[in-house]
Scaffold this motif. Sequence first.
Motif, mmCIF file in Angstrom:
data_model
loop_
_atom_site.group_PDB
_atom_site.id
_atom_site.type_symbol
_atom_site.label_atom_id
_atom_site.label_comp_id
_atom_site.label_asym_id
_atom_site.label_seq_id
_atom_site.Cartn_x
_atom_site.Cartn_y
_atom_site.Cartn_z
ATOM 1 N N LEU A 6 0.824 -1.207 0.000
ATOM 2 C CA LEU A 6 0.000 0.000 0.000
ATOM 3 C C LEU A 6 0.861 1.260 0.000
ATOM 4 O O LEU A 6 0.548 2.238 -0.702
ATOM 5 C CB LEU A 6 -0.932 -0.013 1.213
ATOM 6 N N ASN A 7 1.938 1.243 0.754
ATOM 7 C CA ASN A 7 2.846 2.402 0.775
ATOM 8 C C ASN A 7 3.505 2.602 -0.583
ATOM 9 O O ASN A 7 3.689 3.741 -1.032
ATOM 10 C CB ASN A 7 3.908 2.228 1.862
ATOM 11 N N LYS A 8 3.864 1.503 -1.232
ATOM 12 C CA LYS A 8 4.485 1.607 -2.548
ATOM 13 C C LYS A 8 3.499 2.167 -3.565
ATOM 14 O O LYS A 8 3.874 2.993 -4.423
ATOM 15 C CB LYS A 8 4.974 0.226 -2.993
ATOM 16 N N LEU A 9 2.250 1.766 -3.478
ATOM 17 C CA LEU A 9 1.233 2.290 -4.386
ATOM 18 C C LEU A 9 1.032 3.793 -4.181
ATOM 19 O O LEU A 9 0.862 4.550 -5.153
ATOM 20 C CB LEU A 9 -0.083 1.539 -4.192
ATOM 21 N N LYS A 10 1.063 4.240 -2.937
ATOM 22 C CA LYS A 10 0.949 5.678 -2.663
ATOM 23 C C LYS A 10 2.146 6.436 -3.234
ATOM 24 O O LYS A 10 1.999 7.542 -3.779
ATOM 25 C CB LYS A 10 0.844 5.909 -1.156
ATOM 26 N N GLU A 11 3.330 5.851 -3.127
ATOM 27 C CA GLU A 11 4.522 6.473 -3.702
ATOM 28 C C GLU A 11 4.385 6.609 -5.218
ATOM 29 O O GLU A 11 4.779 7.627 -5.804
ATOM 30 C CB GLU A 11 5.765 5.640 -3.377
ATOM 31 N N ILE A 12 3.838 5.585 -5.850
ATOM 32 C CA ILE A 12 3.653 5.615 -7.308
ATOM 33 C C ILE A 12 2.682 6.720 -7.696
ATOM 34 O O ILE A 12 2.907 7.457 -8.670
ATOM 35 C CB ILE A 12 3.157 4.238 -7.808
ATOM 36 N N VAL A 67 2.023 2.287 -19.445
ATOM 37 C CA VAL A 67 2.291 1.323 -18.377
ATOM 38 C C VAL A 67 3.226 1.960 -17.361
ATOM 39 O O VAL A 67 4.005 2.867 -17.691
ATOM 40 C CB VAL A 67 2.930 0.010 -18.903
ATOM 41 N N ILE A 68 3.126 1.516 -16.144
ATOM 42 C CA ILE A 68 4.081 1.872 -15.089
ATOM 43 C C ILE A 68 4.639 0.571 -14.546
ATOM 44 O O ILE A 68 3.882 -0.306 -14.119
ATOM 45 C CB ILE A 68 3.421 2.685 -13.966
ATOM 46 N N GLU A 69 5.958 0.451 -14.575
ATOM 47 C CA GLU A 69 6.625 -0.765 -14.109
ATOM 48 C C GLU A 69 7.655 -0.410 -13.059
ATOM 49 O O GLU A 69 8.561 0.390 -13.315
ATOM 50 C CB GLU A 69 7.291 -1.483 -15.289
ATOM 51 N N VAL A 70 7.492 -0.980 -11.896
ATOM 52 C CA VAL A 70 8.425 -0.760 -10.794
ATOM 53 C C VAL A 70 9.508 -1.821 -10.863
ATOM 54 O O VAL A 70 9.205 -2.995 -11.132
ATOM 55 C CB VAL A 70 7.684 -0.824 -9.448
ATOM 56 N N PRO A 71 10.781 -1.454 -10.664
ATOM 57 C CA PRO A 71 11.842 -2.469 -10.689
ATOM 58 C C PRO A 71 11.522 -3.658 -9.794
ATOM 59 O O PRO A 71 11.099 -3.505 -8.642
ATOM 60 C CB PRO A 71 13.064 -1.700 -10.182
ATOM 61 N N ILE A 72 11.694 -4.833 -10.344
ATOM 62 C CA ILE A 72 11.337 -6.069 -9.647
ATOM 63 C C ILE A 72 12.450 -6.470 -8.686
ATOM 64 O O ILE A 72 13.632 -6.381 -9.003
ATOM 65 C CB ILE A 72 11.105 -7.196 -10.661
ATOM 66 N N ASN A 73 12.055 -6.893 -7.491
ATOM 67 C CA ASN A 73 13.018 -7.528 -6.583
ATOM 68 C C ASN A 73 12.568 -8.958 -6.315
ATOM 69 O O ASN A 73 11.599 -9.438 -6.908
ATOM 70 C CB ASN A 73 13.180 -6.717 -5.284
ATOM 71 N N ASP A 74 13.266 -9.647 -5.433
ATOM 72 C CA ASP A 74 12.976 -11.069 -5.198
ATOM 73 C C ASP A 74 11.611 -11.302 -4.573
ATOM 74 O O ASP A 74 11.079 -12.413 -4.628
ATOM 75 C CB ASP A 74 14.055 -11.679 -4.299
ATOM 76 N N LEU A 75 11.026 -10.250 -3.988
ATOM 77 C CA LEU A 75 9.782 -10.436 -3.252
ATOM 78 C C LEU A 75 8.584 -9.764 -3.907
ATOM 79 O O LEU A 75 7.449 -10.216 -3.767
ATOM 80 C CB LEU A 75 9.946 -9.896 -1.829
#
Length: 261
Positions: A6-12, A67-75
């Motif tokens: 949810l915090n990441k979505l707000k940042e986006i 599109v909006i793509e956030v860098p992928i991490n392992d999780l």
Amino acid sequence: MREIILNKLKEIEKEYHIKILYAVESGSRAWGFPSEDSDYDVRFIYIHKSQWYLSIDPQGIGAKRDVIEVPINDLLDISGWEITKALRLFRKSNPPLLEWLRSNIVYDQQYSFIDNVRSLEKEVFYPNASLYHYLNMAKNNYREYLQGSEVKIKKYFYVLRPVLACKWIENNETVPPIDFQELLNEIISDGPLKTEIQQLLQRKMAGEELNMEPRIESINEYLDKEIKHIETYCKNLNVKVDDSTQKLDELFRSTLQEVWD
């Protein structure tokens, strides 16, 4: 993890000056067969401000990405589609988008957009598109992973699920549910085959590695038979749907006004 998402979505939203209309989990967690180490696949639909659309350059071209793509991490894997891209794909009965609409893990839902989209689904649903999507997924995974005497046994789910989705469409002429257990209960009757699948599902969700093992003949026989049946069914299916462009244009405009005005 939900709070992190949810915090990441707000940042986006702040970074891109957008509003997120809908955000859900997709992939194995939404399908109902995650492993202990499964990552989170978050997908969302968003809308820009009005002036972004009032431009000589159409969205999706050049700097105006849709599109909006956030860098992928392992999780965590997060990406989103701009509203007009999502509606064009909805008009084509795009199966991944239809799955998003059925996810039982919803992180965010704002405004009336998704409820309005769902109200149009029966008018838009084109079974041919979904059938060929799931059939190709099943055939490719079956050919690549399940042909030897020893197979990548967890890949059974990536063939079973699309096959069951095709059977659902054939039986019900509606969008299939996203949950694997619901598909399994609807399509396969109680008996040895269903027991084999249930046992495999329990092992996967318990965190077993499920790497190379002898193939399960009863499941292979079922998949081989059903893939051939679905291929024949698809060739003989001829369904037409009305052009929904006008209604989707109206939905886009009303959502733009609702969100920003």
